[in-house]
Design a protein around this motif. Sequence first.
Motif, PDB file in Angstrom:
ATOM      1  N   ILE A  78      -4.937  -1.883   2.885  1.00  0.00           N
ATOM      2  CA  ILE A  78      -3.885  -1.491   3.818  1.00  0.00           C
ATOM      3  C   ILE A  78      -4.130  -2.201   5.136  1.00  0.00           C
ATOM      4  CG2 ILE A  78      -2.831   0.446   5.016  1.00  0.00           C
ATOM      5  CD1 ILE A  78      -4.059   2.206   2.687  1.00  0.00           C
ATOM      6  N   LEU A 123      -9.116  -0.327   4.424  1.00  0.00           N
ATOM      7  CA  LEU A 123      -8.326  -0.264   5.644  1.00  0.00           C
ATOM      8  C   LEU A 123      -8.812  -1.402   6.532  1.00  0.00           C
ATOM      9  CD1 LEU A 123      -8.630   3.576   6.361  1.00  0.00           C
ATOM     10  CD2 LEU A 123      -6.660   2.418   5.360  1.00  0.00           C
ATOM     11  N   MET A 164      -0.244   6.328   9.552  1.00  0.00           N
ATOM     12  CA  MET A 164      -0.032   4.890   9.518  1.00  0.00           C
ATOM     13  C   MET A 164       1.044   4.488  10.532  1.00  0.00           C
ATOM     14  SD  MET A 164      -1.971   3.515   7.035  1.00  0.00           S
ATOM     15  CE  MET A 164      -3.256   4.522   7.787  1.00  0.00           C
ATOM     16  N   THR A 168       2.450  -1.234   9.507  1.00  0.00           N
ATOM     17  CA  THR A 168       1.455  -1.154   8.427  1.00  0.00           C
ATOM     18  C   THR A 168       2.058  -1.676   7.126  1.00  0.00           C
ATOM     19  OG1 THR A 168       0.392   0.764   9.425  1.00  0.00           O
ATOM     20  CG2 THR A 168       0.023   0.428   7.078  1.00  0.00           C
ATOM     21  N   LYS A 169       1.263  -2.400   6.349  1.00  0.00           N
ATOM     22  CA  LYS A 169       1.709  -2.863   5.030  1.00  0.00           C
ATOM     23  C   LYS A 169       0.504  -3.040   4.130  1.00  0.00           C
ATOM     24  CE  LYS A 169       1.873  -7.747   6.479  1.00  0.00           C
ATOM     25  NZ  LYS A 169       2.768  -8.938   6.565  1.00  0.00           N
ATOM     26  N   VAL A 170       0.755  -3.297   2.858  1.00  0.00           N
ATOM     27  CA  VAL A 170      -0.327  -3.656   1.944  1.00  0.00           C
ATOM     28  C   VAL A 170      -0.608  -5.138   2.156  1.00  0.00           C
ATOM     29  CG1 VAL A 170      -1.118  -3.783  -0.442  1.00  0.00           C
ATOM     30  CG2 VAL A 170       0.343  -1.878   0.284  1.00  0.00           C
TER      31      VAL A 170
END
Length: 287
Positions: A78, A123, A164, A168-170
């Motif tokens: 993440i 993270l 989050m 935020t993103k993968v």
Amino acid sequence: MASIHPAAEIGAVRLKVSDLQRSLAFYREVIGFKFIKEMGNRAELSASEGRPLLELEEIPGAAALDRRRTAGLYHFAILLPSRKSLGLSVRNLIRHGVYFGQGDHWVSEAIYLNDPDGNGIELYADRPRDQWEYDARGGVKMGTDPVDVEGLLELAGDDPWSGMPSGTKVGHIHLHVSDLAASRVFYCDVLGFDLMANLGDSALFVSAGGYHHHVGLNIWAGVGAPPAPESAPGLRNYEVLVPDRAALDEVRSRLAGADVPFVETREGSQLEALDPSRNAVVVRVRS
């Protein structure tokens, strides 16, 4: 050899879990995802924008898994938009008494932990690209040093943690694979990712558009490691997002040319294929 579109990135990750409600509580309270909806044995979660980033699927009677001996998920990562947001997340982990590991990889600072089923999570926050260093072949230099955790916490200060944040993103996904050479062919020659770095003969890191990595591949579970059982918690599939149908058509053409079986859905705007270790990849046009 054509590369995948430089704007390609990782989309949603879909995980199998043994207890949906337990996992929902963990991903909301500890990780900070926002709940979108629940659909029977499945649920969707997001960051603040509402686009699904994580889907959880409960597998009744899911069997425990020794992840050191099977192909499949190593971790999904993440990407937080700032170093301060990483510090806020670290503070929240500490408040929940969650054990975590860490690594400063020069291009990023990363925190590692597991969900209740042992699914790996990273993270992390990137350093600015103008601070990344490259080798003579153009590959990005990555290593592992200790993270300045105290500095992260100091940066977070007493500001409230609210999950989050926007942006935020993968950022990437990291997989155990059974054959590194075959995986390189699939991810680089067929999907079209560029090789960015390797760790001896045990791991590769590939990306689109010069990113440090969108997919990590390792043989740390052993050469020839079998796929994880369908009944075990772990990865269902993950998405690679491309910006338009032309970019998807290029991937489709390479899959067909390499005789890699794939399934088309969503009126041809989505392709699903298995890598050589039977990790499922969904390539689709970004909504």
